[in-house]
Write a protein that holds these residues in place. Structure first.
Motif, PDB file in Angstrom:
ATOM      1  N   ALA A 108      18.160  23.843   5.130  1.00  0.00           N
ATOM      2  CA  ALA A 108      19.128  23.739   6.119  1.00  0.00           C
ATOM      3  C   ALA A 108      18.389  23.294   7.587  1.00  0.00           C
ATOM      4  N   ARG A 109      17.645  23.945   7.901  1.00  0.00           N
ATOM      5  CA  ARG A 109      16.752  23.930   9.191  1.00  0.00           C
ATOM      6  C   ARG A 109      16.197  22.460   9.199  1.00  0.00           C
ATOM      7  N   ILE A 110      15.527  22.026   7.923  1.00  0.00           N
ATOM      8  CA  ILE A 110      14.859  20.743   8.003  1.00  0.00           C
ATOM      9  C   ILE A 110      15.948  19.531   8.156  1.00  0.00           C
ATOM     10  N   LEU A 111      16.925  19.867   7.562  1.00  0.00           N
ATOM     11  CA  LEU A 111      18.192  18.796   7.530  1.00  0.00           C
ATOM     12  C   LEU A 111      19.011  18.813   8.997  1.00  0.00           C
ATOM     13  N   LYS A 112      18.747  19.894   9.691  1.00  0.00           N
ATOM     14  CA  LYS A 112      19.446  19.836  10.988  1.00  0.00           C
ATOM     15  C   LYS A 112      18.440  19.028  12.055  1.00  0.00           C
ATOM     16  N   VAL A 113      16.913  19.180  11.848  1.00  0.00           N
ATOM     17  CA  VAL A 113      16.069  18.623  12.429  1.00  0.00           C
ATOM     18  C   VAL A 113      16.185  17.067  12.341  1.00  0.00           C
ATOM     19  N   GLN A 114      16.561  16.746  11.182  1.00  0.00           N
ATOM     20  CA  GLN A 114      16.502  15.314  10.621  1.00  0.00           C
ATOM     21  C   GLN A 114      17.517  14.895  11.346  1.00  0.00           C
ATOM     22  N   GLU A 115      18.971  15.612  11.191  1.00  0.00           N
ATOM     23  CA  GLU A 115      20.102  14.822  12.080  1.00  0.00           C
ATOM     24  C   GLU A 115      20.018  14.646  13.511  1.00  0.00           C
ATOM     25  N   LYS A 116      19.295  15.753  14.275  1.00  0.00           N
ATOM     26  CA  LYS A 116      19.081  15.785  15.706  1.00  0.00           C
ATOM     27  C   LYS A 116      17.832  14.380  15.745  1.00  0.00           C
ATOM     28  N   SER A 117      17.089  14.354  15.104  1.00  0.00           N
ATOM     29  CA  SER A 117      15.694  13.609  15.684  1.00  0.00           C
ATOM     30  C   SER A 117      15.732  12.110  14.893  1.00  0.00           C
ATOM     31  N   GLY A 118      16.634  12.095  13.594  1.00  0.00           N
ATOM     32  CA  GLY A 118      16.461  10.856  12.926  1.00  0.00           C
ATOM     33  C   GLY A 118      15.439  10.804  11.945  1.00  0.00           C
ATOM     34  N   PHE A 119      14.336  11.837  11.975  1.00  0.00           N
ATOM     35  CA  PHE A 119      13.520  11.950  10.796  1.00  0.00           C
ATOM     36  C   PHE A 119      13.028  13.180  10.612  1.00  0.00           C
ATOM     37  N   ILE A 120      12.281  13.816   9.718  1.00  0.00           N
ATOM     38  CA  ILE A 120      11.869  14.765   9.510  1.00  0.00           C
ATOM     39  C   ILE A 120      10.224  15.014   9.709  1.00  0.00           C
ATOM     40  N   PRO A 121       9.942  15.894  10.720  1.00  0.00           N
ATOM     41  CA  PRO A 121       8.676  15.963  11.173  1.00  0.00           C
ATOM     42  C   PRO A 121       7.952  16.365  10.300  1.00  0.00           C
ATOM     43  N   ASN A 122       6.591  15.960   9.760  1.00  0.00           N
ATOM     44  CA  ASN A 122       5.816  16.319   8.823  1.00  0.00           C
ATOM     45  C   ASN A 122       5.622  17.780   8.732  1.00  0.00           C
ATOM     46  N   VAL A 123       5.227  18.530   9.956  1.00  0.00           N
ATOM     47  CA  VAL A 123       5.129  19.859   9.982  1.00  0.00           C
ATOM     48  C   VAL A 123       5.956  20.527   9.096  1.00  0.00           C
ATOM     49  N   PHE A 124       7.232  20.318   9.347  1.00  0.00           N
ATOM     50  CA  PHE A 124       8.412  21.126   8.531  1.00  0.00           C
ATOM     51  C   PHE A 124       7.999  21.010   6.896  1.00  0.00           C
ATOM     52  N   LEU A 125       7.629  19.752   6.594  1.00  0.00           N
ATOM     53  CA  LEU A 125       7.487  19.607   5.255  1.00  0.00           C
ATOM     54  C   LEU A 125       6.080  20.219   4.664  1.00  0.00           C
ATOM     55  N   MET A 126       5.118  20.153   5.375  1.00  0.00           N
ATOM     56  CA  MET A 126       3.923  20.732   5.057  1.00  0.00           C
ATOM     57  C   MET A 126       4.108  22.383   5.150  1.00  0.00           C
ATOM     58  N   ASP A 166       1.011  -1.394  -0.102  1.00  0.00           N
ATOM     59  CA  ASP A 166      -0.178  -0.080  -0.011  1.00  0.00           C
ATOM     60  C   ASP A 166       0.921   1.277   0.131  1.00  0.00           C
ATOM     61  N   ALA A 167       0.233   2.172  -0.708  1.00  0.00           N
ATOM     62  CA  ALA A 167       1.073   3.525  -0.773  1.00  0.00           C
ATOM     63  C   ALA A 167       1.306   4.122   0.819  1.00  0.00           C
ATOM     64  N   ALA A 168       1.858   4.861   1.030  1.00  0.00           N
ATOM     65  CA  ALA A 168       1.891   5.751   2.263  1.00  0.00           C
ATOM     66  C   ALA A 168       0.888   6.811   2.178  1.00  0.00           C
ATOM     67  N   PRO A 169       0.390   6.898   3.253  1.00  0.00           N
ATOM     68  CA  PRO A 169      -0.768   8.047   3.190  1.00  0.00           C
ATOM     69  C   PRO A 169       0.090   9.339   2.990  1.00  0.00           C
ATOM     70  N   PRO A 170      -0.803  10.259   2.659  1.00  0.00           N
ATOM     71  CA  PRO A 170      -0.068  11.654   2.171  1.00  0.00           C
ATOM     72  C   PRO A 170       0.293  12.398   3.431  1.00  0.00           C
ATOM     73  N   ILE A 171       1.342  13.300   3.535  1.00  0.00           N
ATOM     74  CA  ILE A 171       1.735  14.029   4.755  1.00  0.00           C
ATOM     75  C   ILE A 171       0.554  15.111   4.895  1.00  0.00           C
ATOM     76  N   SER A 172       0.018  15.692   3.835  1.00  0.00           N
ATOM     77  CA  SER A 172      -0.804  16.604   3.878  1.00  0.00           C
ATOM     78  C   SER A 172      -1.813  16.700   2.575  1.00  0.00           C
ATOM     79  N   PRO A 203       0.510  12.831  11.636  1.00  0.00           N
ATOM     80  CA  PRO A 203       1.761  12.597  12.403  1.00  0.00           C
ATOM     81  C   PRO A 203       2.609  11.561  11.766  1.00  0.00           C
ATOM     82  N   ASN A 204       3.825  11.762  12.115  1.00  0.00           N
ATOM     83  CA  ASN A 204       5.039  10.818  11.572  1.00  0.00           C
ATOM     84  C   ASN A 204       4.871   9.683  12.455  1.00  0.00           C
ATOM     85  N   ASP A 205       5.031   8.410  11.899  1.00  0.00           N
ATOM     86  CA  ASP A 205       4.866   7.135  12.684  1.00  0.00           C
ATOM     87  C   ASP A 205       5.909   7.288  13.814  1.00  0.00           C
TER      88      ASP A 205
END
Length: 192
Positions: free
Chosen positions: A25-43, A3-9, A182-184
C-alpha cells in the motif's frame, strides 16, 4: 534485440503482489504520487521489518513540520550522500532538493562542493556540521552546537541536522552495499 535493464539491486526484489499489504500500500501510494516506484522501496521490501523501521525513522526526520525547512533537510542528505559517494541518494535526493528549493542548480552545486554552492552562511554552517557528524562524529563537541546557535539554530534543529546526517550515513551504506541503482526518472526531475 534489446539490452536487459540493469538490476535494481544485488538482492532480489520481491513481486509487488508478494509483499505484505502495508508495504504494498505504501509503495502504491508513492507510485501514484510520483508516477514511478523509487528503487529504494523495492530494495528495502526484501526485508519487511527493516523497511517499516527505515521508513518510520525517515518520515520522523524528513516530514516533520517546523524547524529546518524541507529543502534544508534535503540539502543535508545530498551533501552527506556526496561525501559517502552514494550514487542512489545523491541522484534521488538531488531531484527532491531541486524541487523543494525551487532551484535547478542547487543540488548539483551541493553535490560537487557545497562550500562553493549558492547557499547562505547559515546553510553552510549547517552542512559543515552535518559533514563533521558524517566524517568525524567522535570530534563533535559543544563548540559545534554553539557555532550553530550563532546562526540561529535551536537545539531541536541541531539534533535534526545530526540525526539526518547519521540516518543517511546508514542509508548510504546500505545503498552502496546493495548496488542500488537510481531510477532514470530522477535525473530530469526539477531541472526546468
Amino acid at each position: 534485440m534489446t539490452d536487459a535493464a540493469p538490476p535494481i539491486s544485488r538482492y532480489p526484489v520481491p513481486a509487488l503482489e508478494a509483499m505484505p499489504e502495508d508495504i504494498r500500500a505504501r509503495i502504491l501510494k508513492v507510485q501514484e504520487k510520483s508516477g514511478f516506484i523509487p528503487n529504494v522501496f523495492l530494495m528495502l521490501a526484501y526485508r519487511p521489518d527493516e523497511f517499516r523501521a527505515f521508513m518510520a525513522y525517515h518520515d520522523a526526520l524528513m516530514d516533520k513540520e517546523g524547524g529546518l525547512s524541507k529543502a534544508e533537510r534535503e540539502m543535508i542528505v545530498v551533501a552527506v550522500s556526496a561525501a559517502n559517494q552514494c550514487q542512489y541518494c545523491v541522484v534521488a535526493h538531488g531531484a527532491i532538493l531541486r524541487i523543494r528549493a525551487r532551484n535547478p542548480l542547487i543540488a548539483d552545486q551541493v553535490t560537487a562542493n557545497y562550500r562553493k554552492a549558492d547557499i547562505t552562511p547559515r546553510q553552510r554552517a549547517m552542512l559543515d556540521f552535518a559533514l563533521k557528524v558524517t566524517r568525524q562524529a567522535e570530534a563533535v563537541d559543544e563548540a559545534d552546537s554553539a557555532a550553530l546557535r550563532g546562526h540561529g539554530f535551536g537545539e531541536d534543529e541541531i539534533w535534526d541536522i545530526a540525526a539526518i546526517a547519521a540516518f543517511f550515513g546508514m542509508s548510504n551504506r546500505l545503498a552502496n552495499f546493495t548496488s542500488l541503482r537510481p531510477n532514470d526518472e530522477f535525473y530530469g526531475m526539477g531541472r526546468s
